[in-house]
Design a protein around this motif. Structure first.
Motif, PDB file in Angstrom:
ATOM      1  N   ASP A  51      38.459  47.453  50.601  1.00 29.58           N
ATOM      2  CA  ASP A  51      39.760  47.582  49.940  1.00 29.58           C
ATOM      3  C   ASP A  51      39.839  46.658  48.553  1.00 29.58           C
ATOM      4  OD1 ASP A  51      41.014  48.431  52.070  1.00 29.58           O
ATOM      5  OD2 ASP A  51      41.267  46.380  52.954  1.00 29.58           O
ATOM      6  N   TYR A  52      38.417  46.276  48.312  1.00 32.87           N
ATOM      7  CA  TYR A  52      38.311  45.341  46.960  1.00 32.87           C
ATOM      8  C   TYR A  52      38.760  46.086  45.847  1.00 32.87           C
ATOM      9  CZ  TYR A  52      36.672  41.829  43.613  1.00 32.87           C
ATOM     10  OH  TYR A  52      36.496  40.973  42.505  1.00 32.87           O
ATOM     11  N   ASP A  53      38.037  47.026  45.849  1.00 31.59           N
ATOM     12  CA  ASP A  53      38.172  47.700  44.253  1.00 31.59           C
ATOM     13  C   ASP A  53      39.853  48.199  44.097  1.00 31.59           C
ATOM     14  OD1 ASP A  53      35.611  47.940  43.932  1.00 31.59           O
ATOM     15  OD2 ASP A  53      35.396  50.094  44.409  1.00 31.59           O
ATOM     16  N   GLU A  54      40.483  48.639  45.092  1.00 37.62           N
ATOM     17  CA  GLU A  54      41.848  48.749  44.970  1.00 37.62           C
ATOM     18  C   GLU A  54      42.666  47.357  44.491  1.00 37.62           C
ATOM     19  OE1 GLU A  54      45.501  50.879  47.376  1.00 37.62           O
ATOM     20  OE2 GLU A  54      43.663  50.717  48.307  1.00 37.62           O
ATOM     21  N   ILE A  55      42.488  46.380  45.290  1.00 38.11           N
ATOM     22  CA  ILE A  55      43.020  44.888  44.976  1.00 38.11           C
ATOM     23  C   ILE A  55      42.783  44.563  43.504  1.00 38.11           C
ATOM     24  CG2 ILE A  55      42.932  42.558  45.429  1.00 38.11           C
ATOM     25  CD1 ILE A  55      42.313  43.372  48.315  1.00 38.11           C
ATOM     26  N   GLN A  56      41.534  45.034  42.947  1.00 44.48           N
ATOM     27  CA  GLN A  56      41.107  44.748  41.458  1.00 44.48           C
ATOM     28  C   GLN A  56      42.025  45.538  40.763  1.00 44.48           C
ATOM     29  OE1 GLN A  56      36.780  45.297  41.514  1.00 44.48           O
ATOM     30  NE2 GLN A  56      36.642  43.640  40.250  1.00 44.48           N
ATOM     31  N   ARG A  57      42.045  46.739  40.898  1.00 40.68           N
ATOM     32  CA  ARG A  57      42.905  47.485  40.074  1.00 40.68           C
ATOM     33  C   ARG A  57      44.187  47.247  40.050  1.00 40.68           C
ATOM     34  NH1 ARG A  57      45.622  51.986  41.583  1.00 40.68           N
ATOM     35  NH2 ARG A  57      44.632  52.365  43.588  1.00 40.68           N
ATOM     36  N   LEU A  58      44.967  47.064  41.326  1.00 46.02           N
ATOM     37  CA  LEU A  58      46.258  46.856  41.174  1.00 46.02           C
ATOM     38  C   LEU A  58      46.704  45.490  40.540  1.00 46.02           C
ATOM     39  CD1 LEU A  58      47.111  48.083  44.917  1.00 46.02           C
ATOM     40  CD2 LEU A  58      47.690  49.124  42.715  1.00 46.02           C
ATOM     41  N   THR A  59      45.789  44.371  40.594  1.00 45.36           N
ATOM     42  CA  THR A  59      45.902  43.090  40.321  1.00 45.36           C
ATOM     43  C   THR A  59      45.835  43.039  38.638  1.00 45.36           C
ATOM     44  OG1 THR A  59      44.073  42.055  41.286  1.00 45.36           O
ATOM     45  CG2 THR A  59      46.066  42.027  42.478  1.00 45.36           C
ATOM     46  N   ALA A  60      45.054  44.009  38.181  1.00 44.33           N
ATOM     47  CA  ALA A  60      44.605  43.778  36.889  1.00 44.33           C
ATOM     48  C   ALA A  60      45.331  43.151  35.734  1.00 44.33           C
ATOM     49  CB  ALA A  60      43.810  45.086  36.624  1.00 44.33           C
ATOM     50  N   ALA A  61      46.843  43.737  35.844  1.00 44.61           N
ATOM     51  CA  ALA A  61      47.684  43.366  35.055  1.00 44.61           C
ATOM     52  C   ALA A  61      48.214  42.068  34.481  1.00 44.61           C
ATOM     53  CB  ALA A  61      49.071  43.977  35.267  1.00 44.61           C
ATOM     54  N   TYR A  62      47.663  41.107  35.780  1.00 43.72           N
ATOM     55  CA  TYR A  62      47.890  39.610  35.739  1.00 43.72           C
ATOM     56  C   TYR A  62      46.686  38.896  35.928  1.00 43.72           C
ATOM     57  CZ  TYR A  62      49.276  40.619  40.436  1.00 43.72           C
ATOM     58  OH  TYR A  62      49.262  40.802  41.687  1.00 43.72           O
ATOM     59  N   THR A  63      45.340  39.351  35.814  1.00 38.60           N
ATOM     60  CA  THR A  63      44.120  39.086  36.271  1.00 38.60           C
ATOM     61  C   THR A  63      43.208  38.541  35.007  1.00 38.60           C
ATOM     62  OG1 THR A  63      44.247  39.730  38.408  1.00 38.60           O
ATOM     63  CG2 THR A  63      42.264  39.032  37.766  1.00 38.60           C
ATOM     64  N   ARG A  64      42.772  37.423  34.833  1.00 41.40           N
ATOM     65  CA  ARG A  64      41.748  37.192  34.090  1.00 41.40           C
ATOM     66  C   ARG A  64      40.135  37.307  34.673  1.00 41.40           C
ATOM     67  NH1 ARG A  64      41.357  30.954  31.689  1.00 41.40           N
ATOM     68  NH2 ARG A  64      40.961  30.981  33.934  1.00 41.40           N
ATOM     69  N   THR A  65      40.115  36.694  35.932  1.00 42.61           N
ATOM     70  CA  THR A  65      39.060  36.538  36.720  1.00 42.61           C
ATOM     71  C   THR A  65      39.426  36.910  38.341  1.00 42.61           C
ATOM     72  OG1 THR A  65      38.075  34.950  35.454  1.00 42.61           O
ATOM     73  CG2 THR A  65      36.904  35.273  37.691  1.00 42.61           C
ATOM     74  N   ILE A  66      38.557  37.752  38.897  1.00 40.75           N
ATOM     75  CA  ILE A  66      38.657  37.750  40.306  1.00 40.75           C
ATOM     76  C   ILE A  66      37.715  38.242  40.807  1.00 40.75           C
ATOM     77  CG2 ILE A  66      39.009  40.387  39.683  1.00 40.75           C
ATOM     78  CD1 ILE A  66      40.984  40.744  42.124  1.00 40.75           C
ATOM     79  N   GLU A  67      37.459  37.678  42.431  1.00 40.63           N
ATOM     80  CA  GLU A  67      36.108  37.705  42.935  1.00 40.63           C
ATOM     81  C   GLU A  67      36.351  37.690  44.466  1.00 40.63           C
ATOM     82  OE1 GLU A  67      32.356  38.449  43.184  1.00 40.63           O
ATOM     83  OE2 GLU A  67      33.056  37.331  41.197  1.00 40.63           O
ATOM     84  N   ARG A  68      35.893  38.759  44.883  1.00 38.39           N
ATOM     85  CA  ARG A  68      35.826  38.759  46.573  1.00 38.39           C
ATOM     86  C   ARG A  68      34.965  37.747  47.249  1.00 38.39           C
ATOM     87  NH1 ARG A  68      32.744  41.079  50.923  1.00 38.39           N
ATOM     88  NH2 ARG A  68      34.154  41.267  52.556  1.00 38.39           N
ATOM     89  N   MET A  69      35.504  36.662  47.805  1.00 36.29           N
ATOM     90  CA  MET A  69      34.791  35.745  48.362  1.00 36.29           C
ATOM     91  C   MET A  69      34.460  35.834  49.633  1.00 36.29           C
ATOM     92  SD  MET A  69      35.355  34.038  45.611  1.00 36.29           S
ATOM     93  CE  MET A  69      34.154  32.639  46.091  1.00 36.29           C
TER      94      MET A  69
END
Length: 292
Positions: free
Chosen positions: A144-162
């Motif tokens: 699911d991580y790629d989809e989460i990255q794509r959908l939250t890109a509008a307000y994200t500077r940094t994102i990481e799957r922990m």
């Protein structure tokens, strides 16, 4: 572009949902205070709802940014039972800072309903939300991580799957543990400088360029010196977060002595009626101690 439900238009969620709308997504919003929804709709393109089940129906993803464990539980499996209204396969992205246990509980309920869940708490504060520069710590199924990255890109500077579910929340706990200690140290440093008769602005200007420098020092020392405490994350919310940290530490038999102490100091500020002031008001506590 996706059809997204965004639940929770608080200080963080309001601009985050706005970024999604400006990014071209079809955004459906719900807030427990209808006036807040109306205000959002006056600024952004989207649909407003007064019923959570109607908000989440036929959406690609449902995004939550609310207050506490009980709020998330009430929305997804409790009184509103939003999970029952979602189409199979819907992705739930929870930006609320909660316990890892809550994330695991909601993920299990989502899986049983044929849905997908991720815990994705954020860091960066209200200003980061307004500027679309948030850091996201994600616990999710790797698929699911790629989809989460794509959908939250509008307000994200940094994102990481922990890691798996709950890992995002545990990472946010590390963030709050570190922040609490930094703010207390900054408050003590400013208090000491004042008592020593130093020009605190000059002190901060010098030491912020060296090993003592931090985001808190750069962004909060001037407002702390001015006695202004309306510039960020409220003490009441920090207390909630630190309680979560200390409960998780107890479960894992981990000592957090500084975190426990700062949590106690925030309790003192709450008892003074300062719970809605921002977390840098730790300096105010020290100054009040002197006066008493």
């Amino acid at each position: 572009m996706a059809t997204l439900a965004f639940i929770g238009l608080g200080n963080m969620g309001y601009p985050m949902a706005g970024h999604l709308a400006n990014h071209g997504h079809s955004v459906r919003v719900y807030n427990r205070t209808p006036a807040r929804t109306a205000q959002w709709l006056s600024e952004y393109q989207g649909e407003g709802f007064d019923n959570i089940s109607h908000t989440v129906r036929h959406c690609d993803a449902v995004i939550l940014c609310v207050g506490r464990d009980d709020d998330v539980r009430d929305i997804l499996t409790g009184q509103h039972n939003a999970i029952a209204a979602m189409n199979p396969g819907t992705l739930i992205i929870d930006h609320t800072t909660t316990s890892a246990h809550l994330a695991e509980e909601m993920a299990s309920a989502a899986k049983n309903a044929g849905l997908r869940f991720s815990d994705a708490p954020v860091s960066g504060g209200q200003q980061g939300a307004i500027n679309g520069q948030l850091s996201l710590m994600v616990g999710c199924d790797s698929r699911d991580y790629d989809e989460i990255q794509r959908l939250t890109a509008a307000y994200t500077r940094t994102i990481e799957r922990m890691g798996e579910i709950g890992s995002g929340q545990k990472t946010k706990m590390v963030n709050q543990i570190c922040v609490a200690g930094l703010i207390q140290a900054l408050a003590e440093g400013l208090h000491f400088a004042e008592k020593a008769g130093l020009d605190r602005d000059k002190v901060m200007s010098v030491i912020s360029q060296g090993a003592a420098g931090s985001w808190q020092m750069s962004n909060r020392h001037q407002t702390m010196i001015a006695g202004e405490y309306q510039h960020g994350f409220a003490i009441d919310w920090m207390r909630k977060d630190l309680d979560i940290c200390l409960e998780e530490a107890h479960r894992s038999n981990t000592e957090l002595p500084v975190t426990a102490l700062v949590n106690h100091y925030y309790q003192e500020l709450q008892s003074m009626g300062a719970g809605r002031l921002d977390t840098s008001a730790l300096l105010l506590r020290l100054q009040n101690k002197d006066e008493s």
